[in-house]
Scaffold this motif. Structure first.
Motif, PDB file in Angstrom:
ATOM      1  N   LYS A   8     -29.474 -21.386  61.110  1.00 48.79           N
ATOM      2  CA  LYS A   8     -30.501 -21.439  60.063  1.00 48.79           C
ATOM      3  C   LYS A   8     -31.788 -22.041  60.637  1.00 48.79           C
ATOM      4  O   LYS A   8     -31.798 -22.577  61.747  1.00 48.79           O
ATOM      5  N   ALA A   9     -32.863 -21.971  59.869  1.00 49.37           N
ATOM      6  CA  ALA A   9     -34.172 -22.469  60.301  1.00 49.37           C
ATOM      7  C   ALA A   9     -34.136 -23.953  60.671  1.00 49.37           C
ATOM      8  O   ALA A   9     -34.895 -24.401  61.526  1.00 49.37           O
ATOM      9  N   ASP A  10     -33.244 -24.726  60.034  1.00 45.93           N
ATOM     10  CA  ASP A  10     -33.145 -26.163  60.339  1.00 45.93           C
ATOM     11  C   ASP A  10     -32.189 -26.446  61.504  1.00 45.93           C
ATOM     12  O   ASP A  10     -31.801 -27.578  61.736  1.00 45.93           O
ATOM     13  N   ASN A  11     -31.789 -25.388  62.221  1.00 42.78           N
ATOM     14  CA  ASN A  11     -30.909 -25.465  63.401  1.00 42.78           C
ATOM     15  C   ASN A  11     -29.467 -25.808  63.082  1.00 42.78           C
ATOM     16  O   ASN A  11     -28.709 -26.187  63.973  1.00 42.78           O
ATOM     17  N   THR A  12     -29.055 -25.673  61.829  1.00 43.03           N
ATOM     18  CA  THR A  12     -27.647 -25.871  61.505  1.00 43.03           C
ATOM     19  C   THR A  12     -26.934 -24.525  61.516  1.00 43.03           C
ATOM     20  O   THR A  12     -27.540 -23.471  61.299  1.00 43.03           O
ATOM     21  N   VAL A  13     -25.644 -24.581  61.768  1.00 47.40           N
ATOM     22  CA  VAL A  13     -24.822 -23.373  61.811  1.00 47.40           C
ATOM     23  C   VAL A  13     -24.438 -22.988  60.384  1.00 47.40           C
ATOM     24  O   VAL A  13     -23.838 -23.780  59.661  1.00 47.40           O
ATOM     25  N   GLU A  14     -24.805 -21.767  60.011  1.00 53.63           N
ATOM     26  CA  GLU A  14     -24.504 -21.263  58.667  1.00 53.63           C
ATOM     27  C   GLU A  14     -23.126 -20.623  58.612  1.00 53.63           C
ATOM     28  O   GLU A  14     -22.393 -20.772  57.642  1.00 53.63           O
ATOM     29  N   THR A  15     -22.801 -19.861  59.639  1.00 59.40           N
ATOM     30  CA  THR A  15     -21.515 -19.178  59.686  1.00 59.40           C
ATOM     31  C   THR A  15     -21.165 -18.893  61.139  1.00 59.40           C
ATOM     32  O   THR A  15     -22.037 -18.891  62.009  1.00 59.40           O
ATOM     33  N   VAL A  16     -19.892 -18.662  61.386  1.00 56.77           N
ATOM     34  CA  VAL A  16     -19.426 -18.268  62.718  1.00 56.77           C
ATOM     35  C   VAL A  16     -18.570 -17.022  62.537  1.00 56.77           C
ATOM     36  O   VAL A  16     -17.690 -16.992  61.671  1.00 56.77           O
ATOM     37  N   VAL A  17     -18.870 -15.997  63.314  1.00 57.11           N
ATOM     38  CA  VAL A  17     -18.138 -14.733  63.231  1.00 57.11           C
ATOM     39  C   VAL A  17     -17.642 -14.350  64.617  1.00 57.11           C
ATOM     40  O   VAL A  17     -18.108 -14.877  65.634  1.00 57.11           O
ATOM     41  N   THR A  18     -16.711 -13.418  64.646  1.00 52.65           N
ATOM     42  CA  THR A  18     -16.223 -12.909  65.925  1.00 52.65           C
ATOM     43  C   THR A  18     -16.679 -11.468  66.099  1.00 52.65           C
ATOM     44  O   THR A  18     -16.815 -10.716  65.135  1.00 52.65           O
ATOM     45  N   VAL A  19     -16.911 -11.130  67.352  1.00 55.14           N
ATOM     46  CA  VAL A  19     -17.327  -9.786  67.734  1.00 55.14           C
ATOM     47  C   VAL A  19     -16.383  -9.337  68.854  1.00 55.14           C
ATOM     48  O   VAL A  19     -16.094 -10.113  69.774  1.00 55.14           O
ATOM     49  N   ALA A  20     -15.920  -8.111  68.761  1.00 53.68           N
ATOM     50  CA  ALA A  20     -15.003  -7.581  69.772  1.00 53.68           C
ATOM     51  C   ALA A  20     -15.679  -7.550  71.142  1.00 53.68           C
ATOM     52  O   ALA A  20     -16.866  -7.228  71.254  1.00 53.68           O
ATOM     53  N   ASP A  21     -14.923  -7.890  72.163  1.00 58.10           N
ATOM     54  CA  ASP A  21     -15.459  -7.926  73.522  1.00 58.10           C
ATOM     55  C   ASP A  21     -16.161  -6.638  73.957  1.00 58.10           C
ATOM     56  O   ASP A  21     -17.223  -6.702  74.587  1.00 58.10           O
ATOM     57  N   PRO A  22     -15.624  -5.452  73.641  1.00 58.76           N
ATOM     58  CA  PRO A  22     -16.323  -4.227  74.069  1.00 58.76           C
ATOM     59  C   PRO A  22     -17.747  -4.111  73.515  1.00 58.76           C
ATOM     60  O   PRO A  22     -18.605  -3.510  74.154  1.00 58.76           O
ATOM     61  N   VAL A  23     -18.008  -4.706  72.356  1.00 62.41           N
ATOM     62  CA  VAL A  23     -19.337  -4.633  71.751  1.00 62.41           C
ATOM     63  C   VAL A  23     -20.366  -5.374  72.600  1.00 62.41           C
ATOM     64  O   VAL A  23     -21.523  -4.964  72.682  1.00 62.41           O
ATOM     65  N   ILE A  24     -19.952  -6.459  73.253  1.00 64.23           N
ATOM     66  CA  ILE A  24     -20.903  -7.264  74.022  1.00 64.23           C
ATOM     67  C   ILE A  24     -20.811  -7.013  75.525  1.00 64.23           C
ATOM     68  O   ILE A  24     -21.439  -7.711  76.307  1.00 64.23           O
ATOM     69  N   THR A  25     -20.057  -6.005  75.913  1.00 68.21           N
ATOM     70  CA  THR A  25     -19.887  -5.684  77.326  1.00 68.21           C
ATOM     71  C   THR A  25     -20.770  -4.493  77.699  1.00 68.21           C
ATOM     72  O   THR A  25     -20.706  -3.435  77.066  1.00 68.21           O
TER      73      THR A  25
END
Length: 124
Positions: A8-25
């Motif tokens: 978020k704009a105040d540098n706090t974490v709003e949510t944490v999600v997972t993304v499949a490895d092939p998407v970021i490879t």
């Protein structure tokens, strides 16, 4: 699976999600954070700030909701639990002015921090 924290704009974490490895490879077989950021912003139709979070100590700590992302340190850490505690620059973990008692957790002996007395109180 790769973890990504929405910041978020105040540098706090709003949510944490997972993304499949092939998407970021990429085509060379190298994981790229930006691929995950692009994927998430397209998925959610936004231009949010996302940072990859790791369990191996990269960026110090794995992000959880409510944590702080410090861009100068490129690290995640919990909010300060008590005013007297200081942030360890190496670990990005908060440390009390008095170390946790050595017998803590032994024979069902546990302590909680007392900010008023600056000491550890035994839990009954």
């Amino acid at each position: 699976m790769a973890g990504f924290a929405k910041i978020k704009a105040d540098n706090t974490v709003e949510t944490v999600v997972t993304v499949a490895d092939p998407v970021i490879t990429d085509s060379e077989g190298v994981q790229q954070e930006q691929l995950g950021v692009d994927f998430l912003n397209k998925l959610y139709k936004t231009s949010d700030t996302w940072k990859q979070t790791f369990k191996d100590g990269t960026r110090k700590n794995f992000a959880t909701v409510g944590d702080i992302y410090d861009s100068a340190k490129d690290a995640f850490y919990e909010p300060q639990p008590f005013p007297s505690w200081t942030l360890n620059a190496d670990t990005c973990k908060w440390e009390p002015p008095v170390a946790y008692p050595a017998d803590g957790g032994i024979n069902n002996k546990y302590y909680e921090w007392n900010e008023e007395t600056q000491s550890w109180d035994v839990l009954a």
